[in-house]
Design a protein around this motif. Structure first.
Motif, mmCIF file in Angstrom:
data_model
loop_
_atom_site.group_PDB
_atom_site.id
_atom_site.type_symbol
_atom_site.label_atom_id
_atom_site.label_comp_id
_atom_site.label_asym_id
_atom_site.label_seq_id
_atom_site.Cartn_x
_atom_site.Cartn_y
_atom_site.Cartn_z
ATOM 1 N N TYR A 47 31.239 38.672 42.318
ATOM 2 C CA TYR A 47 31.549 37.967 43.466
ATOM 3 C C TYR A 47 30.580 36.843 44.114
ATOM 4 N N ALA A 93 39.947 32.571 48.980
ATOM 5 C CA ALA A 93 39.502 32.958 47.928
ATOM 6 C C ALA A 93 39.818 32.278 46.709
ATOM 7 N N GLU A 148 39.130 38.495 44.743
ATOM 8 C CA GLU A 148 38.340 37.384 45.239
ATOM 9 C C GLU A 148 37.116 37.105 44.503
#
Lengths: 601, 88
Positions: free
Chosen positions: A251, A480, A553
């Protein structure tokens, strides 16, 4: 002066300032319109970039997300700042040397293909439009919460303000308003944080306050907070991680390369005089961003502490949180809670009917905790707190004067408007420069292109306003996607264009399409095809987060890996780029010979 | 004006990539290394009231990033001048 009048006054003054700048900074040439004449000082550009970059989400939502996530929230902090290291070392100076107005133009020229440039325009439009919806709704929210006008009215006023400086001033008008907007938003963010840090720890600098002892005690603030949240069944603040370590890693990486690949950020570096200035300007941008980003974790942690201390004061003294008289009586809750309940950001429901507010983690996995909660007659968590409260209500929680509350309102609007303007600039430049001049009408005059730019800007504002007024149901999930697209398509293409002399158009295009397709496939599996409810196909890929537990995401970085891999594979099977392109790459790599950016195709 | 005739583009690019490699190594170690992968081990050390791993994730990495960019800008300027391809 009452609160409402103060807010009108402060917000009105900032708007007058933005309009004043618009009158002063009108753009007379395409060079001024697209690149502010290429004469912006690196420090000022750094400030403008910081405002451009820090959106309504950074200003309003981030501290709240960190407060809720604890340690795991660090992925936003590292991800959204680490991208500037990549931008400074890998992209910005070279794109500045290339010396053209837009990102798609670099991709089109470097990969000697109008198709490549058009693919880049599509990626840019999708990324920027999804992003702008959030800014427009942010403007509406700030107006309706603080100024007491309707959401729609707020969006119309916001559109009118952006119109005055973006249409007439182009990049020049936007740059100088962003400098002003940065100043407004950073004061609005830091001043309440200083007061709160001072109250809790006696240390005025929030960054140091977060690492200090509690005022009048010899226990550190973070250790106290850990105690408080674990007493209420939440995960320990300094180690809490909602997903896996691997997910946090991926991420963070996605946010970093997504940041570096977002066209509205890259474009800001076309406004500085030369290559050396592009390098240092990235540093200044990060200085100005870091002032807010290093304050945010202090705001988050301290606001969470204040919130728990307000609802269940015994947590602060280490007393029995389960005692019948531990939580506050609903009747005696502070006024700010009642005010924010009216907006729906705070919800209280007396589930066990004892007239008190039990705020705890009802999903705790700790059996001992659950048993005690049950024995105390708790029937579930009774307070729902929206993340945005942490920043928006912060001055009220800390009992700060009215002008600070007014400043927060002006700051939220500055953050949303500055980012919206930057995105609109990227969108309108892609339309007027890359599509109108690049594809449909290459012989357009400079005057004609300037006019086309202004029309494209006006239309983009209308479209953005429309999307803000009628946000598609999928609005929440799309930020995202913006990062995913920038990370998986644009960033690798630009990087290979600079760092691989032999990368050809077949490889670059195959890479962009593969990266984009993979990312969309994974995101759509979880969130529905084009975010349409009911079209999710998550079972088809083996359940949620099937790819090594990575959330949708966070998938952009994996999309980027696909992009690189496919590009190199296709590149090896097809023929080398022409000689003159390889010379062009050589020239882009050295600073000497940099000139003001221009639009020649 | 383009590069001078005796400009050794390979050596210049090698020096540039060497610097970028160092920059990215530091970038990676402070954030992904100390802030994520080894955060638990780092947390056994404390910096004031901060557990060190938490500090790298919530504060330290950002300070290092800022310093890193200015350091890179300065070093890159030195390389440009050494190979005589700096801007006038």
């Amino acid at each position: 002066m009452d609160l409402q009048t103060t807010i009108y006054l402060v917000v009105g003054l900032t708007f007058a300032l933005y309009i004043g700048i618009a009158v002063w900074a009108r753009a007379g040439s395409t060079s001024e319109y697209y690149a502010a004449g290429g004469a912006v000082h690196p420090v000022l550009n750094g400030m403008a970039t910081a405002a451009d970059w820090m959106s309504a989400a950074s200003f309003i939502s981030m501290a709240g997300m960190i407060a809720y996530m604890g340690y795991g929230g660090g992925l936003f902090l590292m991800g959204w700042t680490g991208g500037y290291v990549l931008l400074a070392a890998l992209l910005a100076p070279y794109l500045r040397k290339f010396g053209k107005f837009t990102v798609p133009q670099f991709i089109g020229d470097r990969f000697y293909s109008k198709t490549a440039s058009t693919v880049a325009v599509v990626c840019l439009l999708v990324a920027s439009l999804t992003y702008i919806i959030g800014q427009m709704t942010g403007v509406g929210v700030a107006f309706s919460r603080f100024l007491g006008v309707s959401n729609d009215m707020g969006i119309y006023v916001g559109m009118a303000i952006v119109f005055t400086y973006a249409v007439f001033g182009g990049m020049k008008g936007i740059t100088y308003t962003q400098v002003a907007q940065y100043s407004v938003l950073i004061f609005a963010y830091v001043i309440p944080a200083i007061f709160i840090s001072l109250a809790l720890t006696g240390m005025p600098i929030p960054q140091l306050g977060l690492g200090s002892d509690m005022a009048g005690a010899d226990k550190s603030l973070l250790a106290t907070l850990n105690q408080v949240v674990t007493d209420l069944g939440f995960g320990q603040y300094t180690t809490h991680l909602p997903e896996s370590k691997l997910n946090m890693f991926v991420y963070t990486m996605s946010l970093m390369i997504g940041t570096a690949g977002l066209p509205h950020v890259i474009m800001r570096f076309f406004t500085v005089p030369n290559v050396a200035a592009a390098r240092s300007s990235a540093g200044w941008a990060l200085v100005f961003i870091a002032i807010l980003y290093t304050t945010a974790p202090a705001v988050g942690a301290m606001a969470r502490m204040n919130l728990h201390a307000t609802i269940n004061p015994t947590v602060m003294t280490g007393g029995d949180v389960f005692a019948a008289d531990a939580a506050i009586e609903a009747e005696k809750r502070p006024d700010w809670m009642k005010r924010w309940e009216a907006t729906g950001l705070l919800k209280f429901e007396d589930k066990n009917g004892d007239g008190r507010i039990q705020y705890y983690n009802e999903k705790s996995k700790d059996e001992a905790f659950k048993a005690k909660a049950e024995a105390a007659g708790w029937k579930g968590n009774e307070l729902t707190v929206n993340n945005d409260i942490i920043v928006l209500a912060n001055p009220e929680i800390a009992l700060l004067p009215n002008w600070v509350i007014a400043l927060v309102a002006a700051g939220g609007l500055a953050a949303a408007l500055s980012t919206a303007a930057g995105l609109l600039m990227a969108i309108s430049a892609a339309i007027s420069h890359d599509l109108v001049k690049g594809v449909f009408k290459p012989d357009i005059s400079e005057k004609g292109e300037l006019m086309a730019g202004k029309i494209a800007m006006a239309l983009s504002i209308v479209v953005a306003g429309y999307l803000g007024l009628n946000p598609p149901g999928f609005a929440a999930g799309t930020v995202a996607l913006a990062f995913g697209i920038a990370a998986s398509s644009l960033f690798p293409a630009i990087m290979m264009g600079i760092f691989s002399k032999k990368m050809n158009k077949e490889g670059a295009m195959a890479g962009m399409i593969a990266g984009l397709a993979f990312t969309l496939f994974y995101v759509f599996a979880h969130k529905g095809i084009f975010f349409i409810k009911g079209t999710e196909y998550v079972d088809l890929i083996g359940g949620p987060n099937a790819f090594f537990g990575i959330t949708p995401e966070a998938i952009g970085a994996i999309g980027a890996l696909f992009n690189f891999a496919i590009a190199f594979l296709v590149d090896k099977m097809t023929k080398e780029p022409p000689e003159h392109i390889q010379h062009m790459v050589e020239a882009v790599r050295i600073p000497r010979g940099s000139k003001a950016v221009d639009g020649a195709h | 004006m383009s590069a001078p005739g005796n400009f050794d583009s390979n050596a210049y690019w090698k020096a540039t990539l060497g610097l970028i490699g160092k920059v990215l190594a530091i970038w990676f170690i402070c954030s992904f290394g100390l802030g994520i992968m080894f955060a638990d081990q780092m947390n056994t050390i404390s910096l004031g009231g901060y557990p060190l791993g938490f500090w790298f994730a919530h504060q330290g990495s950002m300070y290092i990033f800022v310093g890193l960019i200015f350091w890179y800008a300065k070093k890159m300027g030195d390389i440009d001048r050494k190979f005589d391809v700096h801007e006038e």
